[in-house]
Design an enzyme around this catalytic site. Structure first.
Site, PDB file in Angstrom:
ATOM      1  N   ALA A 131      -4.725 -36.974  30.133  1.00 14.20           N
ATOM      2  CA  ALA A 131      -4.515 -37.362  31.537  1.00 14.20           C
ATOM      3  C   ALA A 131      -5.229 -36.337  32.404  1.00 14.20           C
ATOM      4  O   ALA A 131      -5.605 -35.255  31.929  1.00 14.20           O
ATOM      5  CB  ALA A 131      -3.034 -37.367  31.881  1.00 14.20           C
ATOM      6  N   LYS A 132      -5.447 -36.660  33.642  1.00 12.35           N
ATOM      7  CA  LYS A 132      -5.921 -35.661  34.602  1.00 12.35           C
ATOM      8  C   LYS A 132      -5.601 -36.138  35.998  1.00 12.35           C
ATOM      9  O   LYS A 132      -5.490 -37.344  36.233  1.00 12.35           O
ATOM     10  CB  LYS A 132      -7.447 -35.477  34.478  1.00 12.35           C
ATOM     11  CG  LYS A 132      -7.927 -34.142  34.987  1.00 12.35           C
ATOM     12  CD  LYS A 132      -7.554 -33.038  34.019  1.00 12.35           C
ATOM     13  CE  LYS A 132      -8.167 -31.724  34.340  1.00 12.35           C
ATOM     14  NZ  LYS A 132      -8.205 -30.880  33.141  1.00 12.35           N
TER      15      LYS A 132
END
Ligand code: GLU
Length: 424
Positions: A106-107
């Site tokens: 994720a980011k």
């Protein structure tokens, strides 16, 4: 601006994957899935600035896939784009697979410039962004962490906002928290320490002595400063350091602890830059830093800094990627031809998320470890990952540690898809 300079990080990530696809026989359906992040959340939210004006900020959170709980940092920067966050989430998937963490990538990112914002404004942006993501972040499915321009301070605000909203303290919702709020000992130094461990292993394999080895570091934020401090403490000579403002050089090596104090504990240095440090014997540009005749060059700042236009100037024996995506695919080919050993980001900077994982485990169990335990578990994981990728490179792709790292990670990721199947 030339094409390679303009290459967006997402195109770069897909190119890297396609290169692996050419070498390995990967199911084309899985390749298709990997090229599409499963979720992109984009939000525009208002914040009242100190002068009473309302500013609209744009923030993102990307989940690359959802085989496992999603994990990855949040960056605050004027350069954040949707494509950048997509690429960073993608790299997190590979990074977690390499070090064997039970996470998918994720980011997050917010387009803003914290350098031009007051503390209050940064806090408001952090809290409002968290509110916008209140149904996205979750201790069991999406756990953010620090990245460029965010640190334990912002993680404390995320923890507080999320916990207030939920009506209970959620230790596991974010990592990189201050130790007083359930953070892990060793987390702040972890990414830089991890870069050090893999660099040390690479030096051993190449027969380079640590004592007196020369090192250049681009970026003196969390990753670069800790890497420089740790490698210097272990006998190497940090001869060049640069940041967003410029660079400094001293052929005898800097006293990195003193340099750290100059940057971070000096009220006169409000820019927190290495520029102006009195023990510099020569001011250098970032490009001059890349071209230094050193054993190790560690780009520890942002993406696409080593391109096909400057890769030929690199004289280092090892490039240790503390940053995510610092080397473009065009530069990779040149470095490989020139026998420069690149320690790819998805391996080299995996120490941060590894200790984030330790923090998550400790927080969920409410049982905390000593700093020695954290560091030695980190060392074990980084050394094992390095050995596996280095040895595999011998078989698959001499001197192409990135290809080897992708190959090793894909073994795990492909298996995840096979085992879970595609719902329904
Ligand atoms: N932002 C860091 C990275 O790029 C750390 C992520 C985390 O700890 O979840 O690896």
């Amino acid at each position: 601006m030339t094409e390679e300079h303009a290459i967006d990080p997402w195109r770069m990530a897909v190119k890297q994957l396609e290169k692996v696809g050419e070498v390995l026989d990967i199911d084309e359906n899985i390749m298709k899935i990997l090229k599409h992040p499963i979720r992109i959340v984009e939000t525009n939210f208002p914040v009242v600035m100190d002068d009473g004006r309302v500013e609209i900020f744009t923030g993102f959170r990307v989940h690359h896939n959802e085989n496992l709980p999603n994990k990855g940092g949040i960056r605050f920067s004027p350069h954040v784009t949707r494509e950048e966050v997509m690429a960073l989430a993608f790299w997190m998937t590979f990074k977690c697979a390499i070090v064997g963490l039970p996470y998918s990538g994720a980011k997050g990112g917010v387009i803003c410039n914290p350098r031009e914002m007051s503390l209050k404004e940064i806090e408001k942006v952090t809290r409002r962004y968290t509110h916008q993501m209140i149904n996205v972040f979750n201790p069991r499915s999406d756990i953010p962490a620090p990245d460029i321009n965010t640190s334990a301070r912002e993680m404390a605000w995320i923890y507080d906002t999320y916990s207030m909203w939920g009506g209970h303290s959620a230790l596991g919702v974010v990592t990189g928290k201050p130790v007083e709020l359930g953070g892990s000992l060793g987390r702040a130094a972890a990414t830089g320490r991890g870069v050090y461990f893999v660099t040390r292993q690479a030096m051993k394999r190449l027969g380079i002595e640590m004592e007196g080895a020369t090192v250049a570091v681009q970026g003196f934020g969390n990753v670069g400063s800790w890497f420089a401090r740790i490698i210097a403490e272990n006998g190497a000579k940090v001869v060049g350091v640069s940041d967003w403002k410029g660079g400094i050089y001293n052929e005898n090596g800097f006293d990195v602890e003193d340099l750290y104090k100059y940057v971070y504990e000096n009220p006169d240095n409000s820019d927190r830059s290495v520029v102006g440090y009195q023990h510099s014997t020569k001011d250098i540009t970032n490009d001059e830093l890349f071209a230094l005749e050193v054993d190790v060059l560690a780009p520890c700042a942002v993406e696409s800094v080593i391109t096909k236009y400057n890769a030929h100037t690199v004289k280092a024996k090892i490039v240790a990627e503390g940053a995510n995506g610092p080397t473009t695919p065009g530069a990779d080919e040149i470095l490989k031809d020139n026998n420069v050993l690149v320690l790819p980001d998805i391996l080299a900077n995996a120490g941060g998320v590894t200790v984030s994982y330790f923090e998550w485990v400790q927080g969920n169990d409410a049982l905390f470890w000593t700093e020695e335990e954290v560091n030695s578990k980190l060392e074990e994981i980084m050394v094992r990952a390095f050995d596996k990728i280095f040895d595999h490179a011998d078989e698959c792709c001499i001197n192409d540690m990135r290809l080897s790292a992708y190959t090793v990670a894909l073994e795990t990721i492909v298996k995840q898809y096979e085992l879970r199947g595609i719902y329904p």
